[in-house]
Design a protein around this motif. Structure first.
Motif, PDB file in Angstrom:
ATOM      1  N   ALA A  33       0.858  -1.172   0.000  1.00  0.00           N
ATOM      2  CA  ALA A  33       0.000   0.000   0.000  1.00  0.00           C
ATOM      3  C   ALA A  33       0.901   1.231   0.000  1.00  0.00           C
ATOM      4  O   ALA A  33       2.027   1.193   0.510  1.00  0.00           O
ATOM      5  N   MET A  34       0.413   2.311  -0.570  1.00  0.00           N
ATOM      6  CA  MET A  34       1.210   3.534  -0.662  1.00  0.00           C
ATOM      7  C   MET A  34       0.426   4.694  -0.069  1.00  0.00           C
ATOM      8  O   MET A  34      -0.805   4.747  -0.135  1.00  0.00           O
ATOM      9  N   GLY A  35       1.183   5.621   0.498  1.00  0.00           N
ATOM     10  CA  GLY A  35       0.549   6.807   1.059  1.00  0.00           C
ATOM     11  C   GLY A  35       1.322   8.052   0.698  1.00  0.00           C
ATOM     12  O   GLY A  35       2.537   8.002   0.481  1.00  0.00           O
ATOM     13  N   TRP A  36       0.611   9.148   0.617  1.00  0.00           N
ATOM     14  CA  TRP A  36       1.219  10.470   0.511  1.00  0.00           C
ATOM     15  C   TRP A  36       0.946  11.199   1.827  1.00  0.00           C
ATOM     16  O   TRP A  36      -0.201  11.222   2.301  1.00  0.00           O
ATOM     17  N   ALA A  98       5.584   3.624   1.826  1.00  0.00           N
ATOM     18  CA  ALA A  98       5.122   2.296   1.418  1.00  0.00           C
ATOM     19  C   ALA A  98       4.948   1.407   2.632  1.00  0.00           C
ATOM     20  O   ALA A  98       5.739   1.466   3.589  1.00  0.00           O
ATOM     21  N   LYS A  99       3.930   0.577   2.583  1.00  0.00           N
ATOM     22  CA  LYS A  99       3.687  -0.377   3.666  1.00  0.00           C
ATOM     23  C   LYS A  99       3.257  -1.699   3.039  1.00  0.00           C
ATOM     24  O   LYS A  99       2.302  -1.729   2.244  1.00  0.00           O
ATOM     25  N   PHE A 100       3.969  -2.776   3.409  1.00  0.00           N
ATOM     26  CA  PHE A 100       3.589  -4.092   2.907  1.00  0.00           C
ATOM     27  C   PHE A 100       2.192  -4.411   3.421  1.00  0.00           C
ATOM     28  O   PHE A 100       1.971  -4.463   4.639  1.00  0.00           O
ATOM     29  N   TYR A 101       1.244  -4.629   2.486  1.00  0.00           N
ATOM     30  CA  TYR A 101      -0.149  -4.874   2.891  1.00  0.00           C
ATOM     31  C   TYR A 101      -0.808  -5.666   1.795  1.00  0.00           C
ATOM     32  O   TYR A 101      -1.490  -5.123   0.929  1.00  0.00           O
ATOM     33  N   TYR A 102      -0.625  -6.953   1.878  1.00  0.00           N
ATOM     34  CA  TYR A 102      -0.989  -7.878   0.780  1.00  0.00           C
ATOM     35  C   TYR A 102      -1.308  -9.219   1.401  1.00  0.00           C
ATOM     36  O   TYR A 102      -0.705  -9.577   2.411  1.00  0.00           O
ATOM     37  N   PRO A 103      -2.222 -10.065   0.850  1.00  0.00           N
ATOM     38  CA  PRO A 103      -2.895  -9.885  -0.422  1.00  0.00           C
ATOM     39  C   PRO A 103      -4.294  -9.256  -0.331  1.00  0.00           C
ATOM     40  O   PRO A 103      -4.859  -8.919  -1.369  1.00  0.00           O
ATOM     41  N   VAL A 104      -4.840  -9.130   0.883  1.00  0.00           N
ATOM     42  CA  VAL A 104      -6.200  -8.577   0.955  1.00  0.00           C
ATOM     43  C   VAL A 104      -6.175  -7.142   0.442  1.00  0.00           C
ATOM     44  O   VAL A 104      -5.329  -6.336   0.857  1.00  0.00           O
ATOM     45  N   ASP A 105      -7.070  -6.825  -0.420  1.00  0.00           N
ATOM     46  CA  ASP A 105      -7.053  -5.531  -1.092  1.00  0.00           C
ATOM     47  C   ASP A 105      -7.836  -4.495  -0.287  1.00  0.00           C
ATOM     48  O   ASP A 105      -8.931  -4.064  -0.658  1.00  0.00           O
ATOM     49  N   ILE A 106      -7.245  -4.133   0.834  1.00  0.00           N
ATOM     50  CA  ILE A 106      -7.829  -3.085   1.659  1.00  0.00           C
ATOM     51  C   ILE A 106      -6.722  -2.109   2.043  1.00  0.00           C
ATOM     52  O   ILE A 106      -5.541  -2.388   1.846  1.00  0.00           O
ATOM     53  N   LEU A 107      -7.100  -0.982   2.599  1.00  0.00           N
ATOM     54  CA  LEU A 107      -6.115  -0.003   3.048  1.00  0.00           C
ATOM     55  C   LEU A 107      -5.622  -0.347   4.445  1.00  0.00           C
ATOM     56  O   LEU A 107      -6.397  -0.840   5.268  1.00  0.00           O
ATOM     57  N   PRO A 108      -4.372  -0.063   4.722  1.00  0.00           N
ATOM     58  CA  PRO A 108      -3.914  -0.190   6.110  1.00  0.00           C
ATOM     59  C   PRO A 108      -4.565   0.892   6.960  1.00  0.00           C
ATOM     60  O   PRO A 108      -5.181   1.815   6.419  1.00  0.00           O
ATOM     61  N   PRO A 109      -4.442   0.786   8.265  1.00  0.00           N
ATOM     62  CA  PRO A 109      -4.974   1.862   9.114  1.00  0.00           C
ATOM     63  C   PRO A 109      -4.416   3.211   8.681  1.00  0.00           C
ATOM     64  O   PRO A 109      -3.239   3.331   8.306  1.00  0.00           O
ATOM     65  N   LEU A 110      -5.254   4.226   8.730  1.00  0.00           N
ATOM     66  CA  LEU A 110      -4.866   5.545   8.225  1.00  0.00           C
ATOM     67  C   LEU A 110      -4.024   6.275   9.277  1.00  0.00           C
ATOM     68  O   LEU A 110      -4.434   7.277   9.864  1.00  0.00           O
ATOM     69  N   THR A 111      -2.822   5.743   9.479  1.00  0.00           N
ATOM     70  CA  THR A 111      -1.875   6.323  10.427  1.00  0.00           C
ATOM     71  C   THR A 111      -0.545   6.524   9.725  1.00  0.00           C
ATOM     72  O   THR A 111      -0.417   6.265   8.529  1.00  0.00           O
ATOM     73  N   ASN A 112       0.444   6.981  10.490  1.00  0.00           N
ATOM     74  CA  ASN A 112       1.783   7.181   9.941  1.00  0.00           C
ATOM     75  C   ASN A 112       2.637   5.917   9.996  1.00  0.00           C
ATOM     76  O   ASN A 112       3.831   5.971   9.721  1.00  0.00           O
ATOM     77  N   ASP A 113       2.042   4.802  10.314  1.00  0.00           N
ATOM     78  CA  ASP A 113       2.784   3.557  10.497  1.00  0.00           C
ATOM     79  C   ASP A 113       3.068   2.900   9.156  1.00  0.00           C
ATOM     80  O   ASP A 113       2.409   1.936   8.758  1.00  0.00           O
ATOM     81  N   TYR A 114       4.043   3.431   8.432  1.00  0.00           N
ATOM     82  CA  TYR A 114       4.484   2.898   7.162  1.00  0.00           C
ATOM     83  C   TYR A 114       5.920   2.411   7.294  1.00  0.00           C
ATOM     84  O   TYR A 114       6.671   2.861   8.159  1.00  0.00           O
ATOM     85  N   ASP A 115       6.303   1.518   6.389  1.00  0.00           N
ATOM     86  CA  ASP A 115       7.603   0.862   6.511  1.00  0.00           C
ATOM     87  C   ASP A 115       8.738   1.642   5.860  1.00  0.00           C
ATOM     88  O   ASP A 115       9.877   1.612   6.345  1.00  0.00           O
ATOM     89  N   TYR A 116       8.468   2.283   4.750  1.00  0.00           N
ATOM     90  CA  TYR A 116       9.521   2.951   3.982  1.00  0.00           C
ATOM     91  C   TYR A 116       9.049   4.354   3.606  1.00  0.00           C
ATOM     92  O   TYR A 116       7.873   4.568   3.322  1.00  0.00           O
ATOM     93  N   TRP A 117      10.019   5.276   3.569  1.00  0.00           N
ATOM     94  CA  TRP A 117       9.714   6.677   3.305  1.00  0.00           C
ATOM     95  C   TRP A 117      10.666   7.246   2.268  1.00  0.00           C
ATOM     96  O   TRP A 117      11.847   6.876   2.225  1.00  0.00           O
ATOM     97  N   GLY A 118      10.143   8.175   1.458  1.00  0.00           N
ATOM     98  CA  GLY A 118      10.994   8.932   0.573  1.00  0.00           C
ATOM     99  C   GLY A 118      11.599  10.118   1.300  1.00  0.00           C
ATOM    100  O   GLY A 118      11.346  10.334   2.488  1.00  0.00           O
ATOM    101  N   GLN A 119      12.371  10.899   0.566  1.00  0.00           N
ATOM    102  CA  GLN A 119      13.089  12.022   1.177  1.00  0.00           C
ATOM    103  C   GLN A 119      12.254  13.304   1.204  1.00  0.00           C
ATOM    104  O   GLN A 119      12.613  14.257   1.876  1.00  0.00           O
ATOM    105  N   GLY A 120      11.154  13.311   0.463  1.00  0.00           N
ATOM    106  CA  GLY A 120      10.266  14.457   0.466  1.00  0.00           C
ATOM    107  C   GLY A 120      10.498  15.408  -0.691  1.00  0.00           C
ATOM    108  O   GLY A 120      11.611  15.507  -1.219  1.00  0.00           O
ATOM    109  N   THR A 121       9.438  16.114  -1.072  1.00  0.00           N
ATOM    110  CA  THR A 121       9.536  17.138  -2.098  1.00  0.00           C
ATOM    111  C   THR A 121       8.711  18.339  -1.647  1.00  0.00           C
ATOM    112  O   THR A 121       7.606  18.196  -1.126  1.00  0.00           O
ATOM    113  N   GLN A 122       9.275  19.526  -1.823  1.00  0.00           N
ATOM    114  CA  GLN A 122       8.642  20.743  -1.333  1.00  0.00           C
ATOM    115  C   GLN A 122       7.569  21.217  -2.312  1.00  0.00           C
ATOM    116  O   GLN A 122       7.812  21.307  -3.518  1.00  0.00           O
TER     117      GLN A 122
END
Length: 127
Positions: A33-36, A98-122
């Motif tokens: 699953a991916m988040g912004w 990014a957060k590993f969340y497979y195979p059930v096709d649902i969203l993870p809890p809508l929190t900041n608990d993600y596994d990997y992060w980018g560096q950000g863009t302004q």
């Protein structure tokens, strides 16, 4: 490991649009699953939008509903955030995650608990 690189940020006038991209490499992108998220100085990082591994499930914050759209292209290992009708309140550093969340096709809890992060863009919106 999943490496994430955001692009597409910049300076735009109020009412304008930007499309952010997040290119992923490493472990299987399509099983994450991916988040912004966005963050301004002195404030906590907040979830803007999220999308399930297939793209079949999405969610967005009330503050951006109807203006921002999250999407993904698993063939290109990329997730996007289309931002329309931008206001100065949208000014922030935007991060994809990014957060590993497979195979059930649902969203993870809508929190900041993600596994990997980018560096950000302004993103800066001028009035």
């Amino acid at each position: 490991q999943v490496q994430l690189v955001e692009s597409g940020g910049g300076l735009v006038q109020a009412g304008g649009s930007l499309r952010l991209s997040c290119a992923a490499s490493g472990r299987i992108f399509s099983r994450h699953a991916m988040g912004w998220f966005r963050q301004t100085p002195g404030k906590e990082r907040e979830l803007v939008a999220a999308i399930s591994w297939s793209g079949g499930r999405t969610a967005s914050a009330d503050s951006v509903k109807g203006r921002f759209t999250i999407s993904r292209d698993n063939a290109k290992n990329t997730v996007y955030l289309q931002m329309n009708s931008l206001t100065p309140e949208d000014t922030a550093v935007y991060y994809c995650a990014a957060k590993f969340y497979y195979p059930v096709d649902i969203l993870p809890p809508l929190t900041n608990d993600y596994d990997y992060w980018g560096q950000g863009t302004q993103v800066t919106v001028s009035s």
